[in-house]
Design a protein around this motif. Sequence first.
Motif, short mmCIF file in Angstrom:
data_model
loop_
_atom_site.label_atom_id
_atom_site.label_comp_id
_atom_site.label_asym_id
_atom_site.label_seq_id
_atom_site.Cartn_x
_atom_site.Cartn_y
_atom_site.Cartn_z
N UNK A 177 -4.50 5.83 4.92
CA UNK A 177 -5.20 4.58 5.20
C UNK A 177 -4.45 3.81 6.27
N UNK A 178 -5.14 3.49 7.38
CA UNK A 178 -4.59 2.64 8.44
C UNK A 178 -5.19 1.25 8.21
N UNK A 179 -4.33 0.30 7.89
CA UNK A 179 -4.77 -1.01 7.42
C UNK A 179 -4.13 -2.09 8.28
N UNK A 197 2.92 4.77 -0.87
CA UNK A 197 3.86 4.94 0.23
C UNK A 197 3.33 4.16 1.42
N UNK A 198 4.16 3.29 1.99
CA UNK A 198 3.71 2.42 3.08
C UNK A 198 4.66 2.51 4.26
N UNK A 199 4.08 2.68 5.44
CA UNK A 199 4.79 2.57 6.71
C UNK A 199 4.32 1.28 7.38
N UNK A 200 5.22 0.61 8.06
CA UNK A 200 4.89 -0.61 8.78
C UNK A 200 5.06 -0.34 10.27
N UNK A 214 -9.26 1.94 8.62
CA UNK A 214 -9.95 3.22 8.48
C UNK A 214 -9.03 4.21 7.80
N UNK A 215 -9.58 5.33 7.38
CA UNK A 215 -8.81 6.42 6.80
C UNK A 215 -8.85 7.58 7.78
N UNK A 270 -1.45 7.20 -2.90
CA UNK A 270 -1.96 6.55 -1.69
C UNK A 270 -0.86 6.43 -0.63
N UNK A 271 -1.23 6.75 0.59
CA UNK A 271 -0.34 6.63 1.75
C UNK A 271 -0.99 5.68 2.74
N UNK A 272 -0.24 4.68 3.20
CA UNK A 272 -0.80 3.61 4.01
C UNK A 272 0.11 3.32 5.20
#
Length: 114
Positions: free
Chosen positions: A98-100, A51-54, A91-92, A79-81
């Motif tokens: 996860x903040x990427x 799952x990804x947020x932008x 960082x997590x 995984x959530x990002x």
Amino acid sequence: MENLIYNELRMRGYSVDVGQVIQNTKNEKGISERKQLEVDFVCNRGQDRIYIQSAYALLFEEKTEQELRSLKQIKDSFLKVVIVGGMQPTFRNDDGILILNIFDFLLNRGGQNL
């Protein structure tokens, strides 16, 4: 940025959809409310799901909470990002999200198999 992320995910072999999460809350009068929250990308490849947020930037606490709200409502263990623009360190957070930054995502340096 969302188009760039989408294209990169497709090149990596994911099928990509938009997701909806239902949040049940109570307002200040105690009346139940039902809100639909959006997940920017629900990515599937075989049995893997991400799952990804932008977010272009997470400069303020309310923006950060807005981006994390839908991911926090998902109760599975995939995984959530959150992918952010700029050079913010990867960082997590305390919720395991996860903040990427976008550069680490594109260079596949997120410490995860995305």
